[in-house]
Design a protein around this motif. Structure first.
Motif, PDB file in Angstrom:
ATOM      1  N   LYS A 178      28.948  47.114  43.924  1.00  0.00           N
ATOM      2  CA  LYS A 178      30.158  46.857  43.138  1.00  0.00           C
ATOM      3  C   LYS A 178      30.950  48.118  42.832  1.00  0.00           C
ATOM      4  O   LYS A 178      32.183  48.099  42.789  1.00  0.00           O
ATOM      5  N   GLN A 179      30.264  49.225  42.617  1.00  0.00           N
ATOM      6  CA  GLN A 179      30.945  50.484  42.289  1.00  0.00           C
ATOM      7  C   GLN A 179      31.112  51.404  43.502  1.00  0.00           C
ATOM      8  O   GLN A 179      31.443  52.574  43.352  1.00  0.00           O
ATOM      9  N   SER A 180      30.898  50.878  44.684  1.00  0.00           N
ATOM     10  CA  SER A 180      30.970  51.697  45.899  1.00  0.00           C
ATOM     11  C   SER A 180      32.395  51.896  46.369  1.00  0.00           C
ATOM     12  O   SER A 180      33.330  51.223  45.929  1.00  0.00           O
ATOM     13  N   GLU A 181      32.558  52.829  47.305  1.00  0.00           N
ATOM     14  CA  GLU A 181      33.867  53.078  47.909  1.00  0.00           C
ATOM     15  C   GLU A 181      34.358  51.842  48.650  1.00  0.00           C
ATOM     16  O   GLU A 181      35.558  51.539  48.666  1.00  0.00           O
ATOM     17  N   PHE A 182      33.418  51.097  49.248  1.00  0.00           N
ATOM     18  CA  PHE A 182      33.790  49.875  49.955  1.00  0.00           C
ATOM     19  C   PHE A 182      34.447  48.889  48.997  1.00  0.00           C
ATOM     20  O   PHE A 182      35.529  48.361  49.268  1.00  0.00           O
ATOM     21  N   CYS A 183      33.802  48.601  47.881  1.00  0.00           N
ATOM     22  CA  CYS A 183      34.351  47.649  46.919  1.00  0.00           C
ATOM     23  C   CYS A 183      35.659  48.154  46.315  1.00  0.00           C
ATOM     24  O   CYS A 183      36.561  47.355  46.029  1.00  0.00           O
ATOM     25  N   ASN A 184      35.763  49.455  46.139  1.00  0.00           N
ATOM     26  CA  ASN A 184      37.031  50.007  45.637  1.00  0.00           C
ATOM     27  C   ASN A 184      38.169  49.667  46.600  1.00  0.00           C
ATOM     28  O   ASN A 184      39.272  49.312  46.181  1.00  0.00           O
ATOM     29  N   GLY A 185      37.894  49.770  47.908  1.00  0.00           N
ATOM     30  CA  GLY A 185      38.913  49.454  48.909  1.00  0.00           C
ATOM     31  C   GLY A 185      39.245  47.973  48.927  1.00  0.00           C
ATOM     32  O   GLY A 185      40.417  47.582  49.010  1.00  0.00           O
ATOM     33  N   ILE A 186      38.219  47.125  48.845  1.00  0.00           N
ATOM     34  CA  ILE A 186      38.432  45.677  48.837  1.00  0.00           C
ATOM     35  C   ILE A 186      39.234  45.258  47.608  1.00  0.00           C
ATOM     36  O   ILE A 186      40.174  44.453  47.697  1.00  0.00           O
ATOM     37  N   ARG A 187      38.877  45.826  46.445  1.00  0.00           N
ATOM     38  CA  ARG A 187      39.613  45.481  45.226  1.00  0.00           C
ATOM     39  C   ARG A 187      41.051  45.976  45.291  1.00  0.00           C
ATOM     40  O   ARG A 187      41.983  45.297  44.831  1.00  0.00           O
ATOM     41  N   ALA A 188      41.253  47.154  45.889  1.00  0.00           N
ATOM     42  CA  ALA A 188      42.614  47.686  46.027  1.00  0.00           C
ATOM     43  C   ALA A 188      43.466  46.760  46.897  1.00  0.00           C
ATOM     44  O   ALA A 188      44.625  46.471  46.578  1.00  0.00           O
ATOM     45  N   ALA A 189      42.876  46.292  47.989  1.00  0.00           N
ATOM     46  CA  ALA A 189      43.613  45.381  48.881  1.00  0.00           C
ATOM     47  C   ALA A 189      43.919  44.066  48.180  1.00  0.00           C
ATOM     48  O   ALA A 189      45.036  43.539  48.285  1.00  0.00           O
ATOM     49  N   SER A 190      42.936  43.506  47.463  1.00  0.00           N
ATOM     50  CA  SER A 190      43.156  42.232  46.791  1.00  0.00           C
ATOM     51  C   SER A 190      44.179  42.364  45.669  1.00  0.00           C
ATOM     52  O   SER A 190      44.976  41.443  45.431  1.00  0.00           O
ATOM     53  N   THR A 191      44.193  43.507  44.987  1.00  0.00           N
ATOM     54  CA  THR A 191      45.201  43.745  43.943  1.00  0.00           C
ATOM     55  C   THR A 191      46.597  43.799  44.545  1.00  0.00           C
ATOM     56  O   THR A 191      47.559  43.298  43.961  1.00  0.00           O
ATOM     57  N   GLN A 192      46.701  44.380  45.746  1.00  0.00           N
ATOM     58  CA  GLN A 192      47.991  44.501  46.419  1.00  0.00           C
ATOM     59  C   GLN A 192      48.511  43.153  46.920  1.00  0.00           C
ATOM     60  O   GLN A 192      49.693  43.021  47.237  1.00  0.00           O
ATOM     61  N   ALA A 193      47.636  42.150  46.976  1.00  0.00           N
ATOM     62  CA  ALA A 193      48.064  40.838  47.467  1.00  0.00           C
ATOM     63  C   ALA A 193      49.193  40.265  46.617  1.00  0.00           C
ATOM     64  O   ALA A 193      50.084  39.579  47.124  1.00  0.00           O
ATOM     65  N   THR A 230      47.564  50.081  57.962  1.00  0.00           N
ATOM     66  CA  THR A 230      47.315  50.215  56.525  1.00  0.00           C
ATOM     67  C   THR A 230      46.306  51.336  56.288  1.00  0.00           C
ATOM     68  O   THR A 230      45.387  51.519  57.105  1.00  0.00           O
ATOM     69  N   PRO A 231      46.451  52.090  55.207  1.00  0.00           N
ATOM     70  CA  PRO A 231      45.502  53.172  54.929  1.00  0.00           C
ATOM     71  C   PRO A 231      44.167  52.690  54.364  1.00  0.00           C
ATOM     72  O   PRO A 231      43.213  53.463  54.309  1.00  0.00           O
ATOM     73  N   ILE A 232      44.090  51.436  53.932  1.00  0.00           N
ATOM     74  CA  ILE A 232      42.847  50.917  53.348  1.00  0.00           C
ATOM     75  C   ILE A 232      41.964  50.363  54.458  1.00  0.00           C
ATOM     76  O   ILE A 232      42.246  49.306  55.031  1.00  0.00           O
ATOM     77  N   VAL A 233      40.883  51.096  54.763  1.00  0.00           N
ATOM     78  CA  VAL A 233      39.965  50.700  55.841  1.00  0.00           C
ATOM     79  C   VAL A 233      38.533  50.767  55.308  1.00  0.00           C
ATOM     80  O   VAL A 233      37.796  51.714  55.575  1.00  0.00           O
ATOM     81  N   PRO A 234      38.112  49.760  54.533  1.00  0.00           N
ATOM     82  CA  PRO A 234      36.756  49.769  53.965  1.00  0.00           C
ATOM     83  C   PRO A 234      35.703  49.501  55.029  1.00  0.00           C
ATOM     84  O   PRO A 234      35.927  48.728  55.956  1.00  0.00           O
ATOM     85  N   ASP A 235      34.531  50.131  54.886  1.00  0.00           N
ATOM     86  CA  ASP A 235      33.496  49.977  55.904  1.00  0.00           C
ATOM     87  C   ASP A 235      32.117  49.942  55.252  1.00  0.00           C
ATOM     88  O   ASP A 235      31.927  50.436  54.142  1.00  0.00           O
ATOM     89  N   LEU A 236      31.162  49.345  55.963  1.00  0.00           N
ATOM     90  CA  LEU A 236      29.783  49.262  55.514  1.00  0.00           C
ATOM     91  C   LEU A 236      28.858  49.669  56.651  1.00  0.00           C
ATOM     92  O   LEU A 236      29.039  49.232  57.789  1.00  0.00           O
TER      93      LEU A 236
END
Length: 366
Positions: A178-193, A230-236
């Motif tokens: 939840k506090q990872s860089e991946f989730c930060n990217g996912i939340r950023a994208a969803s906020t931008q929706a 897009t600059p948001i490229v979350p990865d796992l």
């Protein structure tokens, strides 16, 4: 995505407007049936394309015969050309069948009086594909073509016998990242929706579609959408593949067919088993669920995974297994717009400007 969105619009009309429920329910059932028929046809076509790609080509054997002086250079060229023309013909036939499937789907929907028509020429130009097929197949050697089709059918039958069954989707919340860089990217994208991703849209990309042979400009008009970096490229790490992410903006003049602004990422795999692919997809979406404080499953599960994040963003996607060919996992995020979905469904029959205005709230205004 377009067919799935259309079914959601009709479902919204059934739930929220009893007056239109009978007609909408009938058209929803027809749409579901036609979509199932279309999907089955497109799956067969995809299997045929994969089989054509798997054909054992004669070029190495011909080259060896030429080197050993068993055939002349002219014979080598003639045999190679026969194969090449027959293969081009088969690919052209496949493209024609793809276009025909979309044409028939729309024609049947109009004949059922669920759409006023006319048949759109924006999706696939059937006449153009028929002409292309006729041109390519008119110069193909009949015997070579017949032999190739026999091989393709044998390859398809062999693959069907060995096909891995789809595994059931596993849906649960995994909040470990939840506090990872991946989730930060996912939340950023969803906020931008909520603002249609305006601040995370980069340069426009050239649209290509492997297998259809259309240049980027033509594909843009066929698909009725623009795609941006897009600059948001979350990865796992466990996905074992780097994602390709973009933002898609549709511009189809038919509102119910227009792709709404969507952020999406795709993880591609050259070789992977179906089980491994689907397990990775389930783990990905469960981690995404855990990125948010609140999630609820979507009422209609068109994709392997579909849920609402914090009552504001629609998250959906799943796995595409390529049966020995490239496979992928994809995720799409867009603004959650139930009121606009309903208005778009109502606009189908009402043609009222008020419904259109609300419908447009799910799109970027021009």
């Amino acid at each position: 995505m377009q067919n799935a969105s259309f079914r959601l619009l009709l479902l919204a009309a059934v739930i929220f407007n009893p007056v239109a429920s009978n007609a909408a329910d009938r058209c929803r059932q027809i749409a579901d049936q036609l979509d199932a028929e279309l999907e089955a046809t497109l799956n067969r076509n995809a299997r045929e394309r994969a089989a054509i790609a798997d054909l054992k080509r004669p070029y190495d054997g011909l080259a060896k015969k030429l080197k050993d002086k068993e055939i002349t250079g002219a014979e080598y060229s003639a045999e190679s050309e026969k194969w090449s023309k027959a293969e081009t013909c088969m690919n052209a036939e496949n493209g024609m069948k793809e276009a025909q499937a979309h044409y028939i789907r729309q024609l049947k929907y109009i004949e059922a009086k669920c759409d006023k028509g006319p048949i759109s020429d924006n999706a696939y130009d059937l006449r153009s594909e028929i002409k292309r097929r006729d041109n390519k197949c008119s110069v193909a050697d009949i015997q070579t073509l017949a032999s190739m089709k026999t091989q393709v059918n044998e390859i398809m039958a062999d693959k069907a016998a060995k096909e891995e069954p789809e595994t059931p989707a596993v849906k649960q919340v995994d909040a470990s990242l939840k506090q990872s860089e991946f989730c930060n990217g996912i939340r950023a994208a969803s906020t931008q929706a909520s603002t249609f991703f305006k601040s995370i849209i980069g340069e426009k990309k050239s649209i290509t579609e492997e297998g259809f042979g259309f240049p980027g400009t033509k594909m843009r008009e066929l698909l009725q959408r623009d795609v941006y970096t897009t600059p948001i490229v979350p990865d796992l790490d466990f996905l074992s593949s780097k994602p390709s992410c973009d933002v898609t903006i549709g511009f189809n003049p038919v509102l119910v067919q227009r792709v709404p602004p969507t952020y999406g990422c795709t993880w591609s795999y050259e070789k992977i088993s179906r089980r491994d692919l689907e397990q990775k997809a389930d783990r990905l979406f469960n981690v995404v669920r855990g990125c948010f404080a609140e999630v609820s499953e979507a009422p209609v599960q068109v994709y392997r995974h579909s849920f609402i994040a914090e009552k504001s963003a629609q998250v959906e996607g799943g796995a595409y297994f390529g049966e020995g060919k490239p496979s992928n996992i994809s995720i799409q995020i867009r603004k959650y717009t139930p009121a606009a979905d309903l208005a778009c469904a109502m606009y189908l029959s009402s043609k009222k400007e008020a419904d259109r205005e609300v419908c447009m709230e799910k799109h970027i205004r021009n």
